[in-house]
Design a protein around this motif. Structure first.
Motif, short mmCIF file in Angstrom:
data_model
loop_
_atom_site.label_atom_id
_atom_site.label_comp_id
_atom_site.label_asym_id
_atom_site.label_seq_id
_atom_site.Cartn_x
_atom_site.Cartn_y
_atom_site.Cartn_z
N GLU A 83 37.91 48.21 -41.47
CA GLU A 83 38.92 47.66 -40.58
C GLU A 83 39.05 46.17 -40.84
O GLU A 83 38.08 45.52 -41.20
N PRO A 84 40.24 45.60 -40.66
CA PRO A 84 40.38 44.15 -40.81
C PRO A 84 39.47 43.42 -39.81
O PRO A 84 39.29 43.86 -38.68
N ASP A 85 38.93 42.30 -40.24
CA ASP A 85 38.02 41.50 -39.41
C ASP A 85 38.85 40.69 -38.42
O ASP A 85 39.55 39.74 -38.81
N MET A 86 38.76 41.04 -37.13
CA MET A 86 39.58 40.39 -36.11
C MET A 86 39.22 38.91 -35.93
O MET A 86 40.11 38.09 -35.68
N THR A 87 37.98 38.54 -36.07
CA THR A 87 37.58 37.13 -35.92
C THR A 87 38.25 36.28 -37.01
O THR A 87 38.80 35.21 -36.72
N THR A 88 38.24 36.78 -38.22
CA THR A 88 38.87 36.06 -39.32
C THR A 88 40.38 35.98 -39.12
O THR A 88 41.00 34.95 -39.42
N ILE A 89 40.98 37.03 -38.59
CA ILE A 89 42.42 37.02 -38.32
C ILE A 89 42.76 35.94 -37.28
O ILE A 89 43.72 35.18 -37.45
N PHE A 130 44.77 31.80 -46.59
CA PHE A 130 43.67 32.39 -47.36
C PHE A 130 42.84 33.34 -46.48
O PHE A 130 42.51 34.46 -46.89
N LEU A 131 42.51 32.91 -45.26
CA LEU A 131 41.72 33.75 -44.35
C LEU A 131 42.48 35.01 -43.94
O LEU A 131 41.91 36.10 -43.89
N LEU A 132 43.76 34.85 -43.64
CA LEU A 132 44.55 36.02 -43.25
C LEU A 132 44.68 37.03 -44.39
O LEU A 132 44.55 38.24 -44.17
N ALA A 133 44.89 36.53 -45.59
CA ALA A 133 45.00 37.44 -46.74
C ALA A 133 43.69 38.18 -46.97
O ALA A 133 43.68 39.39 -47.23
N GLY A 134 42.57 37.48 -46.85
CA GLY A 134 41.27 38.11 -47.04
C GLY A 134 40.93 39.11 -45.95
O GLY A 134 40.30 40.14 -46.20
N ALA A 135 41.36 38.84 -44.71
CA ALA A 135 41.04 39.73 -43.60
C ALA A 135 41.72 41.09 -43.74
O ALA A 135 41.19 42.10 -43.32
N PHE A 136 42.90 41.10 -44.34
CA PHE A 136 43.63 42.36 -44.49
C PHE A 136 43.37 43.05 -45.82
O PHE A 136 43.84 44.16 -46.05
N ASN A 137 42.61 42.43 -46.70
CA ASN A 137 42.27 43.02 -47.99
C ASN A 137 40.98 43.83 -47.83
O ASN A 137 39.89 43.36 -48.10
N THR A 138 41.12 45.06 -47.36
CA THR A 138 39.96 45.90 -47.06
C THR A 138 39.88 47.08 -48.03
O THR A 138 40.88 47.45 -48.66
N GLU A 139 38.71 47.66 -48.13
CA GLU A 139 38.49 48.82 -49.00
C GLU A 139 39.00 50.09 -48.31
O GLU A 139 38.81 50.29 -47.11
N ASP A 140 39.65 50.95 -49.10
CA ASP A 140 40.08 52.25 -48.60
C ASP A 140 38.87 53.18 -48.55
O ASP A 140 37.95 53.07 -49.35
N GLY A 141 38.90 54.10 -47.62
CA GLY A 141 37.82 55.07 -47.49
C GLY A 141 37.88 56.13 -48.57
O GLY A 141 38.94 56.41 -49.13
N THR A 142 36.73 56.71 -48.89
CA THR A 142 36.67 57.76 -49.91
C THR A 142 35.79 58.91 -49.43
O THR A 142 34.94 58.75 -48.55
#
Length: 182
Positions: A83-89, A130-142
């Motif tokens: 999930e995106p990191d809400m604190t970073t967002i 930079f922080l917003l872009a990184g917060a939404f760049n998450t790994e997909d589940g497998t």
């Protein structure tokens, strides 16, 4: 079975014995050079797991079949999506707002204060983006499925996207049922 088209289901039927029934299937394509190159179909029947590999350019098809009653184990590893990191967002959003507000105040200041506001604005906005872009760049589940023989030899090993967990569970349940019916 919603993953495969009606025409594919009819074509797959020719590989099944009269006593077999299709339980579930999963289809996907791999692309090479920007175009579909290989079509894969995983088919689960009442007694077998079949892998179909069709090379679209040559038209060749390879079929591998594993009888479920020969399996000793079916291992399913489920890695959930991050999930995106809400604190970073929140921090990124605040810095972005501070940066935009600093740009808005440029006309109301003079000299050294203007240069300071410009530096703060550029820095805060850049860090916020930079922080917003990184917060939404998450790994997909497998979901990773490994089928092993009774001796522990790996027969099948493949990964699917997280939304195909039910297909993996169907494989495990059907394999277990094939042993209980012996």
């Amino acid at each position: 079975m919603q993953d495969i088209q009606k025409s594919q289901q009819e074509a797959l039927q020719s590989y099944l014995s009269k006593s077999e029934s299709m339980i579930d299937a999963h289809a996907f394509s791999k692309e090479l050079s920007g175009e579909k190159a290989i079509q894969y179909i995983y088919l689960l029947t009442s007694s077998r797991f079949l892998t179909f590999e069709q090379r679209l350019k040559s038209g060749s098809t390879t079929v591998e079949s594993t009888f479920l009653d020969t399996l000793g184990s079916v291992e399913i590893e489920h890695v959930e999506s991050e999930e995106p990191d809400m604190t970073t967002i929140v921090i990124g959003g605040v810095l972005l707002v501070v940066g935009v507000l600093s740009f808005g105040m440029l006309g109301q200041a003079d000299g050294t204060v203007t240069a300071l506001l410009l530096l703060i604005g550029i820095g805060a906005a850049a860090i916020g983006i930079f922080l917003l872009a990184g917060a939404f760049n998450t790994e997909d589940g497998t979901v990773t499925v490994t089928m092993r023989t009774i001796e522990g030899e790996t027969v099948e090993h493949f990964s699917l996207s997280e939304d195909h967990l039910e297909f993996a569970e169907s494989i495990s349940k059907t394999a277990a049922n094939s042993h209980s019916s012996r």
